[in-house]
Design a protein around this motif. Sequence first.
Motif, short mmCIF file in Angstrom:
data_model
loop_
_atom_site.label_atom_id
_atom_site.label_comp_id
_atom_site.label_asym_id
_atom_site.label_seq_id
_atom_site.Cartn_x
_atom_site.Cartn_y
_atom_site.Cartn_z
N GLN A 146 0.89 -1.13 -0.08
CA GLN A 146 -0.22 0.10 0.04
C GLN A 146 0.95 1.41 -0.04
OE1 GLN A 146 -0.52 1.67 3.48
NE2 GLN A 146 -1.51 3.43 2.46
N LYS A 147 1.75 1.17 0.86
CA LYS A 147 2.59 2.58 1.00
C LYS A 147 3.43 2.66 -0.43
CE LYS A 147 3.09 2.40 5.87
NZ LYS A 147 4.16 1.99 7.02
N THR A 148 4.05 1.63 -0.92
CA THR A 148 4.75 1.83 -2.26
C THR A 148 3.90 2.31 -3.43
OG1 THR A 148 6.17 0.06 -1.71
CG2 THR A 148 5.96 0.33 -3.94
N LEU A 149 2.64 1.78 -3.23
CA LEU A 149 1.87 2.25 -4.51
C LEU A 149 1.45 3.58 -4.32
CD1 LEU A 149 -0.30 -1.08 -4.90
CD2 LEU A 149 1.55 -0.12 -6.30
N GLU A 150 1.17 3.88 -3.07
CA GLU A 150 0.79 5.31 -2.86
C GLU A 150 1.91 6.23 -3.09
OE1 GLU A 150 -0.73 5.78 1.00
OE2 GLU A 150 -2.74 5.43 0.49
N HIS A 151 3.23 6.00 -2.57
CA HIS A 151 4.27 6.73 -2.80
C HIS A 151 4.50 6.93 -4.56
CE1 HIS A 151 8.19 8.44 -2.36
NE2 HIS A 151 8.49 7.83 -3.29
N ARG A 152 4.50 5.75 -5.19
CA ARG A 152 4.79 5.88 -6.70
C ARG A 152 3.52 6.70 -7.25
NH1 ARG A 152 8.10 2.07 -9.01
NH2 ARG A 152 7.79 3.21 -10.83
N ARG A 153 2.35 6.75 -6.79
CA ARG A 153 1.43 7.33 -7.67
C ARG A 153 1.57 8.98 -7.17
NH1 ARG A 153 -4.77 6.36 -6.00
NH2 ARG A 153 -4.08 7.29 -3.89
N GLU A 154 2.02 9.15 -6.04
CA GLU A 154 2.04 10.51 -5.68
C GLU A 154 3.46 11.12 -6.52
OE1 GLU A 154 2.75 10.72 -1.71
OE2 GLU A 154 0.63 10.21 -1.12
N GLN A 155 4.37 10.53 -6.79
CA GLN A 155 5.70 10.79 -7.53
C GLN A 155 5.52 11.08 -8.79
OE1 GLN A 155 8.25 12.14 -5.54
NE2 GLN A 155 7.06 11.69 -3.83
N GLU A 156 4.96 10.14 -9.45
CA GLU A 156 4.89 9.94 -10.90
C GLU A 156 3.32 9.85 -11.41
OE1 GLU A 156 7.47 6.73 -12.43
OE2 GLU A 156 8.31 6.57 -10.30
#
Length: 320
Positions: A146-156
Amino acid sequence: MREVDDFLQAHKQTKDKQPYEDILAHNPRLIVIRDRIEEILETLPTKEAFVRLSTLSPKDTTRGMIRQMVSCLEGLLHGRGLKTAPVDLDAETSHQLTKKEMREVQSTPSSLPIEVACLNKACVLVSKITSGDAALQMMFASDRVQKTLEHRREQEKKFRMSIVIRSWKVFEPEMEFRCFVKNGSVTAITHYYEFLYVEEIVQQKSQLESVMLAYLNEKVIPKLPDLSEYACDLAILPDSSVMVIELNPFAENTSSALFDWKDEKDAQILNGESDFEFRILTEPPPDGRARLGMFGVMLQMLRPLPDEPQIEDSRRCNLM
């Protein structure tokens, strides 16, 4: 990106205790992913797999698989000749051991490394996937995912993320090592588990170092000419052959196990600015169980320490 949103929504619904069947019933895209995983599993020799995202695994979900963990750990301990205390997770209180029973099942300094190794192996074994439903349930329950997907979505705005399905390979988890490569050279190797003492590794350290360095320099580095730096996880198999488990970024968010990215001397070794080093634990850590968190509670239930009180109420351990 729609599938990323689907996974993030499914994670929230899982945390809110919504039944898995209901989550799928309202999202056809997740059913398509589940069915595709099933198709791939059918092509594997044993129909067993390790499932992860392209950047990380959902290994944190083993913390919530209490019944499977306790059952698996109990079997592994018995297989190593260690008796265990009776555990009933549905009981209001745990079975109170007599002095004789306590003597038979209590942990000792000599048995602790075996107990920790069994616990570590149990964590690996319960991550084996045999169905698309099991794969999705593990992904949905994972805070790491969940944290990885959220982070990637926010960054790219656009990014590529895949579900990786690997045929299940049998090896002893304690024979896993993380190797660091910088500018095409091996700079450091560490035992993968910073809390795990293995006597056989201590005895064979020089031989293991030679085998891994040869494998990296002859089989791995030449095949990755476009990658100048990475962390490569290797497993030593029972026949002494070597298997690549996975590659990870050469970055501070990649665990360095017995090294410390923030330590200046360690950072110099990892970055190839100091001599190569292979690190392992040469003796059991004095705080071995303390490092295990809630997993240490499982050991305490099955193999109590003589100086710790018995767990009177299984629910107070936060396992339920």
